[in-house]
Enzyme design. Structure first.
Site, mmCIF file in Angstrom:
data_model
loop_
_atom_site.group_PDB
_atom_site.id
_atom_site.type_symbol
_atom_site.label_atom_id
_atom_site.label_comp_id
_atom_site.label_asym_id
_atom_site.label_seq_id
_atom_site.Cartn_x
_atom_site.Cartn_y
_atom_site.Cartn_z
ATOM 1 N N HIS A 183 -6.343 58.278 76.610
ATOM 2 C CA HIS A 183 -7.650 58.375 75.587
ATOM 3 C C HIS A 183 -6.995 56.782 74.712
ATOM 4 O O HIS A 183 -8.025 56.055 74.083
ATOM 5 C CB HIS A 183 -7.931 58.612 75.071
ATOM 6 C CG HIS A 183 -8.244 60.302 75.215
ATOM 7 N ND1 HIS A 183 -9.493 60.591 75.981
ATOM 8 C CD2 HIS A 183 -7.086 61.320 75.413
ATOM 9 C CE1 HIS A 183 -9.286 62.191 76.736
ATOM 10 N NE2 HIS A 183 -8.105 62.113 76.502
ATOM 11 N N SER A 225 -5.044 27.498 74.203
ATOM 12 C CA SER A 225 -6.783 26.367 74.588
ATOM 13 C C SER A 225 -7.576 25.745 73.740
ATOM 14 O O SER A 225 -6.241 25.083 72.701
ATOM 15 C CB SER A 225 -7.383 27.938 72.875
ATOM 16 O OG SER A 225 -8.497 27.452 72.640
ATOM 17 N N LYS A 251 -3.461 29.615 70.373
ATOM 18 C CA LYS A 251 -3.564 30.882 71.087
ATOM 19 C C LYS A 251 -2.651 30.559 72.797
ATOM 20 O O LYS A 251 -2.000 29.106 72.976
ATOM 21 C CB LYS A 251 -5.462 30.979 71.805
ATOM 22 C CG LYS A 251 -5.977 31.781 70.557
ATOM 23 C CD LYS A 251 -7.470 31.669 70.592
ATOM 24 C CE LYS A 251 -7.604 33.541 71.771
ATOM 25 N NZ LYS A 251 -8.408 33.340 72.127
ATOM 26 N N GLU A 294 -6.670 38.121 83.684
ATOM 27 C CA GLU A 294 -8.330 38.362 83.619
ATOM 28 C C GLU A 294 -8.539 38.001 84.971
ATOM 29 O O GLU A 294 -9.444 38.891 85.223
ATOM 30 C CB GLU A 294 -8.649 37.158 82.169
ATOM 31 C CG GLU A 294 -7.667 37.481 81.026
ATOM 32 C CD GLU A 294 -8.723 36.408 79.960
ATOM 33 O OE1 GLU A 294 -9.754 36.635 79.445
ATOM 34 O OE2 GLU A 294 -8.016 35.890 79.810
#
Ligand code: ARG
Length: 467
Positions: free
Chosen positions: A166, A287, A293, A300
């Site tokens: 979970h 970024s 970043k 992704e």
């Protein structure tokens, strides 16, 4: 290699005998597949050479014509490979583009190549050959990904991390064990690829339009020449079957699902909040506005490519589901789905292999996280069963009280003083602290397939031998 889209209205030189005029521009546009099936040129030429050779061997065409055909086809192959071939949309597809060029190159002998075959068995052959090669490439790429995981598993057979259910901390595991879970997944994918290669290893050529042919062809000879195990057994099925493409897409979808789960874990692990791994500069992006970043874009995109692959699988299943036997033109729409999925899958496997090989594993962060969230509570319960003779259910209850106490004190289980533990159950001794560490917890789980370093090493050896 620009398409020739001139709209002269002459009838088709390959099949236009009964037609007075050529197709409407829209007809030509919807009908043409050359824009994508030009990818099959090498398979088409190989297939035609094998077919012509067999026709000559069987005395169906002369050796002289066969020689001209083979020579012409080899010339076309080098023309296409060097970018000196003009594809024409008027000629619809790769088969007719090549045959028309052959006629220009060698004259009337070209017209004998299409004896005892149809574009229906021709396209089934070309596409099968293409999918077979793609499956072989996929098998190799999966082997590379498995090897990357085996290396990381070996390196981290002892590194402790939290295991989750979970996405909540469950029990400590080793990072090596977690890597080996992916070896199992990609190992199953590779086995599916190998089965699919076996399933499709039958040659369609010679099924002709759908009914076979009256010419004395030798389908075993062409099957052998093209590297197939044997010819297909039913000519109707042969030209109406696209199972091999659907199997490829199913395998790609399942492998994609695995890759996507891995991608999701890498996205989570690489957040500053988790900090379990750090992606290499080679496999991350910055970024344009937030200088701090480092984004896991490749992971992704792997997640997203999986959506595309699933779409291709559903598209082809849907294209095929209502078709009466045998061939229908709907089937021309099979190729783009497979080409697109193949490209996505190759990229996804390559990107994940690179990321897995390159990423830095922060074992200190993993270990700290492994110890939090009362991850050794099960070990305390097991100790009570083993050392104090409690039934597991009672041990579970006692442990639950210890967890509640630790939580109220804001400390870990191992930080509770013995007096506190003894107040919960009198039989607890200071020996209990031996099992409350994450290292002791993982080392104890030596059951077959368990997380103990010794067991993980055994599984690594199994897979290294299996490769
Ligand atoms: N371009 C066609 C395809 O991809 C080739 C087969 C055409 N056959 C036919 N009978 N029109 O399926």
């Amino acid at each position: 290699m620009a398409d020739d889209t001139t709209d002269t209205k002459s009838s088709n030189q390959m099949w236009g005998g009964r037609f007075a005029s050529g197709p409407d521009a829209i007809m030509e546009e919807i009908n043409a597949s050359i824009g994508f099936d030009k990818k099959l040129f090498a398979q088409d030429i190989r297939g035609s050479i094998a077919h012509a050779t067999m026709l000559a061997h069987q005395g169906i065409i002369s050796t002289d014509d066969k020689d001209k055909i083979v020579h012409g086809l080899n010339t076309i192959l080098s023309e296409i490979e060097s970018g000196n071939f003009e594809f024409s949309r008027q000629l619809e597809d790769i088969h007719m583009n090549i045959e028309a060029r052959l006629a220009t190159l060698i004259g009337p002998a070209a017209g004998r190549l299409h004896t005892a075959r149809s574009r229906n068995d021709q396209v089934a052959l070309d596409f099968r050959l293409w999918v077979k090669e793609e499956l072989q490439k996929t098998e190799q790429m999966l082997t590379g990904l498995i090897a990357a995981f085996l290396d990381r598993a070996e390196e981290h057979a002892e590194s402790v991390m939290p295991g989750f259910t979970h996405l909540q901390t469950a029990q400590p595991v080793t990072f090596g064990h977690h890597c080996m879970a992916y070896v199992e997944m990609f190992g199953r994918d590779r086995a599916r690829v190998r089965h699919a290669i076996e399933h499709l290893d039958e040659s369609p050529i010679g099924a002709a339009a759908l009914a076979g042919t009256g010419y004395p062809i030798d389908r075993h000879m062409t099957a052998k020449a093209l590297g197939f195990r044997e010819p297909t057994r039913n000519s109707i099925d042969t030209v109406s079957d696209r199972d091999f493409a659907i199997e490829f897409l199913s395998i790609a979808a399942i492998a994609g699902m695995h890759l996507s789960r891995l991608a999701e874990e890498i996205v989570i692990w690489s957040t500053p909040q988790f900090g379990f791994v750090r992606l290499s500069d080679a496999f991350s992006t910055g970024s344009s506005i937030m200088p701090q970043k480092k984004n896991p874009d490749a992971a992704e995109l792997v997640r997203a490519k999986t959506g595309r692959i699933n779409g291709s699988l559903v598209a082809l299943l849907t294209i095929m589901k209502g078709l009466p036997l045998a061939y229908s033109k709907d089937m021309q729409e099979d190729k783009e789905q497979v080409f697109d999925a193949a490209e996505s899958l190759e990229l996804a496997i390559a990107a994940m292999t690179g990321m897995v090989r390159d990423m830095t594993v922060n074992t200190a962060r993993m270990k700290a996280a492994a110890g939090s969230g009362y991850s050794t509570a099960t070990d305390l319960a097991d100790w009570l069963v083993r050392e104090a003779g409690l039934p597991f259910r009672d041990a579970h209850h006692v442990t639950g009280r210890a967890v509640a106490l630790a939580e109220s004190k804001g400390c870990d289980l191992a930080e509770l003083p013995l007096s506190d533990l003894q107040a919960i159950h009198a039989d607890i001794t200071d020996k209990v602290y031996d099992v409350l560490t994450v290292e002791a917890s993982v080392a104890s789980r030596e059951s077959f397939g368990g997380t103990a370093p010794s067991e993980v090493r055994r599984q690594i050896a199994f897979w290294r031998a299996r490769n």
